[in-house]
Design an enzyme around this catalytic site. Structure first.
Site, mmCIF file in Angstrom:
data_model
loop_
_atom_site.group_PDB
_atom_site.id
_atom_site.type_symbol
_atom_site.label_atom_id
_atom_site.label_comp_id
_atom_site.label_asym_id
_atom_site.label_seq_id
_atom_site.Cartn_x
_atom_site.Cartn_y
_atom_site.Cartn_z
ATOM 1 C CG ASN A 39 -2.157 0.832 1.020
ATOM 2 O OD1 ASN A 39 -2.349 1.416 -0.040
ATOM 3 N ND2 ASN A 39 -3.015 0.870 2.027
ATOM 4 C CG HIS A 124 -11.250 -2.832 10.542
ATOM 5 N ND1 HIS A 124 -10.403 -2.101 9.763
ATOM 6 C CD2 HIS A 124 -10.579 -3.957 10.883
ATOM 7 C CE1 HIS A 124 -9.241 -2.749 9.653
ATOM 8 N NE2 HIS A 124 -9.329 -3.891 10.313
ATOM 9 N NE ARG A 149 -9.063 -1.912 13.655
ATOM 10 C CZ ARG A 149 -8.318 -1.335 12.694
ATOM 11 N NH1 ARG A 149 -7.088 -1.775 12.430
ATOM 12 N NH2 ARG A 149 -8.817 -0.341 11.970
ATOM 13 C CE1 TYR A 161 -5.699 1.775 12.618
ATOM 14 C CE2 TYR A 161 -5.255 2.385 10.348
ATOM 15 C CZ TYR A 161 -5.650 1.445 11.276
ATOM 16 O OH TYR A 161 -6.001 0.199 10.866
ATOM 17 C CG ASP A 213 -3.946 -1.311 14.876
ATOM 18 O OD1 ASP A 213 -4.023 -1.622 13.676
ATOM 19 O OD2 ASP A 213 -2.855 -1.080 15.444
ATOM 20 C CG HIS A 215 -1.825 2.181 13.045
ATOM 21 N ND1 HIS A 215 -1.059 2.939 12.200
ATOM 22 C CD2 HIS A 215 -2.402 1.246 12.286
ATOM 23 C CE1 HIS A 215 -1.193 2.511 10.949
ATOM 24 N NE2 HIS A 215 -2.005 1.464 10.975
ATOM 25 C CD GLU A 239 -3.161 -4.643 14.722
ATOM 26 O OE1 GLU A 239 -4.349 -4.932 14.924
ATOM 27 O OE2 GLU A 239 -2.697 -4.405 13.603
ATOM 28 C CD GLU A 265 -0.685 -3.572 10.420
ATOM 29 O OE1 GLU A 265 -1.613 -4.093 11.054
ATOM 30 O OE2 GLU A 265 -0.806 -2.508 9.802
ATOM 31 N NE ARG A 286 -2.558 -7.422 13.187
ATOM 32 C CZ ARG A 286 -3.460 -7.482 12.208
ATOM 33 N NH1 ARG A 286 -3.905 -8.647 11.807
ATOM 34 N NH2 ARG A 286 -3.884 -6.376 11.635
ATOM 35 C CG HIS A 315 -2.111 -6.725 7.854
ATOM 36 N ND1 HIS A 315 -1.364 -6.053 6.924
ATOM 37 C CD2 HIS A 315 -2.927 -5.809 8.406
ATOM 38 C CE1 HIS A 315 -1.713 -4.773 6.905
ATOM 39 N NE2 HIS A 315 -2.652 -4.606 7.808
ATOM 40 C CG ASP A 319 -3.702 -2.337 2.751
ATOM 41 O OD1 ASP A 319 -4.600 -1.928 3.501
ATOM 42 O OD2 ASP A 319 -2.559 -2.633 3.149
ATOM 43 C CD GLU A 342 -6.899 -6.405 9.737
ATOM 44 O OE1 GLU A 342 -5.711 -6.734 9.745
ATOM 45 O OE2 GLU A 342 -7.267 -5.214 9.787
ATOM 46 C CD1 TRP A 405 -1.015 7.979 9.884
ATOM 47 C CD2 TRP A 405 -0.697 5.951 8.960
ATOM 48 N NE1 TRP A 405 -2.219 7.541 9.424
ATOM 49 C CE2 TRP A 405 -2.088 6.310 8.866
ATOM 50 C CE3 TRP A 405 -0.282 4.714 8.462
ATOM 51 C CZ2 TRP A 405 -3.033 5.468 8.258
ATOM 52 C CZ3 TRP A 405 -1.238 3.874 7.880
ATOM 53 C CH2 TRP A 405 -2.575 4.278 7.777
#
Ligand code: CS2
Ligand code: MG
Length: 405
Positions: A39, A124, A149, A161, A213, A215, A239, A265, A286, A315, A319, A342, A405
Site C-alpha cells: 500500500n 473493523h 476491532r 488512524y 490497534d 498503530h 495491536e 503487519e 500479524r 493482517h 490492501d 483480520e 503513522w
C-alpha cells in the site's frame, strides 16, 4: 517432463484501491496468480517483478517452489525489506496456485490438510464518538462477526488512524496527490482510549471478542500505561503498541500487562520477529503472506512460532488483495497455531476484478475447495481500473515532529 514457466506478467489495477497482481503462465497453459500489493509503494514492487525478476523466471521449473524461493531470496544478494519480500511472495503464491491447479487440489491440502473446519475472523468497527462506534459495532454483530476491532476519534484531533465519520468504510491510502498529513497527540489518546473501550465492553457484554490497534504510536512506557488501563476491558488483543524495529523494547511492556499483544503487519521476514517469538513478547504474529515472503516463508515462521505458543493473527485489510487473502486462509487452515484472521471486506468493485471462492459466514472464514488458491483474475476488468497514485498518510506531533503513522 518438468512444467516450466513460460510467461510472467504484472497487472496493476485500481478497483476502488490499487492492487498489484502477478500472473505466471506455464508452458502447458496453467495460470497462477500472486499478490504483490504494498500500500502506497505499489509501483516499486511492480517494477521489481517486471524489471528484475520476470526474465529470470521464464524457463524455470514451476514445480520447484522452494528452490525458486531460495533463488529469489539468497540469489538477490540484497535481502529482506517490504518491496523484495512482496515480490518474492507474489511469485511464491503464483507457484503454489499452479501446483494446486496442476494436481487438482486446494493448496491447504498441499500444506498437510485442514487442522480445523473454519477460521475465526474479526472486522473493523469505527466511530468518531462512542454512539457512532457502538452503532458500527452493532452493524458488524448483525453481520455475524464474533470478534470486532474498535477504533475511535480522539478529542482535539481532526483525523485519527482507522476512523471515519458517519460510518463510512475506512481506506487509509489517499488517492491522488502526495501523502496527507495528520496531527497526533498521544496524551489525548491515552486519556481517552480507556473510557471508550470500557464503554464498548459495557455495551457488548463479556462474550464478544474486542480488539484495538494502537498503530505503532506509543513508546514502551505509554504502551504499558495503556495496556494496564485496559486490563478490565478483556481485549482479545492490543495491536502494534510500539514501533516494532527494536524488538527488545517490548520486554518492558510485556512485563507490565497480561493484555494479549499482537505485532507484525509491517514485518517481512522471520528476522523482524525472532526475538518477539523466542522471548514470547507477543501472543499473535500479524504478518501477511503477501508481505512476509509468501506461503513458503510464512509457514516456516509459523512453525517456529508454534514452539513458543505464538499464534497467527494475519493482517487482512482492504490492501491485502483477495489473492493473498485466499492464500492466507489456505495456510491458516493447515496451521495449528492459528488465532484469528483480520477481514475488512472489499469494495464491490474489487469483486469485478478478483473472483474469489473464500466465504465469511457466522463470524468465520473458509477458503474454497477448488484446485489452487481459489481466485480468478478478470484481466479485461482489471484494465478498466488504471492505477491511481495513492499514499498512506504521514503523522506529525502537535509541534510538527514526524511521528509513526
Ligand atoms: C491496519 C491497517 O488493518 C490493520 O491492522 O494496521 O489498516 C494498515 O494501516 C494498512 O494495512 C496500511 O496499508
Ligand atoms: Mg494494524
Amino acid at each position: 517432463m518438468a512444467r516450466t514457466i513460460a510467461g510472467v506478467d504484472v497487472l496493476v489495477t485500481s478497483p476502488s484501491r490499487n492492487f498489484v497482481t502477478l500472473k505466471i503462465t506455464t508452458d502447458d497453459g496453467v495460470v497462477g496468480w500472486g499478490d504483490a500489493t504494498l500500500n502506497g509503494r505499489e509501483l516499486a514492487v511492480a517494477a521489481y517483478l517486471q524489471d528484475h525478476l520476470a526474465s529470470a523466471l521464464v524457463g524455470r521449473d514451476a514445480d520447484r517452489i522452494e528452490d525458486t524461493w531460495q533463488y529469489l531470496y539468497r540469489g538477490a544478494y540484497w535481502r529482506r525489506g517490504p518491496v523484495t519480500m512482496a515480490a518474492i511472495a507474489a511469485v511464491d503464491l503464483a507457484l503454489w496456485d499452479i501446483k494446486g491447479k496442476a494436481l487438482g487440489v486446494p493448496v491447504y491440502q498441499l500444506l498437510g490438510g485442514a487442522v480445523r473446519d473454519k477460521l475465526l475472523c474479526y472486522t473493523h468497527a469505527t466511530g468518531w464518538d462512542v454512539p457512532e462506534l457502538l452503532d458500527s459495532v452493532e452493524r458488524k454483530r448483525e453481520q455475524g462477526y464474533r470478534a470486532i476491532r474498535a477504533q475511535f476519534g480522539v478529542p482535539g484531533l481532526d483525523k485519527v488512524y482507522g476512523v471515519t465519520r458517519g460510518g463510512a468504510a475506512y481506506e487509509p491510502a489517499g488517492r491522488g496527490g502526495g501523502p496527507a498529513e495528520e496531527v497526533w497527540e498521544t496524551s489525548a489518546y491515552l486519556r481517552h482510549a480507556p473510557t471508550v473501550l470500557a464503554a464498548v465492553r459495557e455495551h457488548v457484554g463479556p462474550e464478544l471478542k474486542l480488539l484495538h490497534d494502537a498503530h505503532h504510536r506509543l513508546n514502551p512506557t505509554e504502551a504499558a500505561r495503556l495496556a494496564r488501563s485496559l486490563e478490565q476491558v478483556d481485549l482479545f488483543w492490543l495491536e502494534d503498541v510500539i514501533p516494532a524495529e527494536n524488538q527488545r523494547l517490548l520486554r518492558g511492556v510485556r512485563a507490565q500487562t497480561t493484555v494479549p499483544l499482537a505485532i507484525g503487519e509491517v514485518f517481512n521476514s522471520v528476522w523482524d520477529a525472532d526475538r518477539l517469538i523466542t522471548e514470547r513478547l507477543i501472543d499473535y504474529l500479524r504478518m501477511a503472506v503477501v508481505h512476509g515472503g509468501g506461503i513458503s516463508h510464512m509457514r516456516k515462521i509459523l512453525a517456529f512460532a508454534e514452539l513458543y505458543q505464538v499464534k497467527a493473527g494475519p493482517h487482512g485489510p482492504s490492501d491485502v488483495s483477495p489473492v493473498s487473502m485466499s492464500a492466507s486462509l489456505h495456510l491458516c487452515l493447515a496451521t495449528t497455531n492459528f488465532g484469528i484472521h483480520e477481514f475488512m471486506g472489499y469494495d464491490p468493485l474489487v469483486g469485478e476484478v478478483f473472483r474469489s471462492s473464500f466465504r465469511m459466514s457466522d463470524g468465520y472464514l473458509r477458503p474454497g475447495d477448488e484446485p489452487g488458491l481459489g481466485v480468478d483474475v478478470d484481466e479485461a476488468a482489471a484494465a478498466r481500473f488504471p492505477y491511481v497514485q495513492a499514499y498512506l498518510p504521514v503523522a506529525r506531533e502537535v509541534d510538527g515532529t514526524v511521528k509513526d503513522w
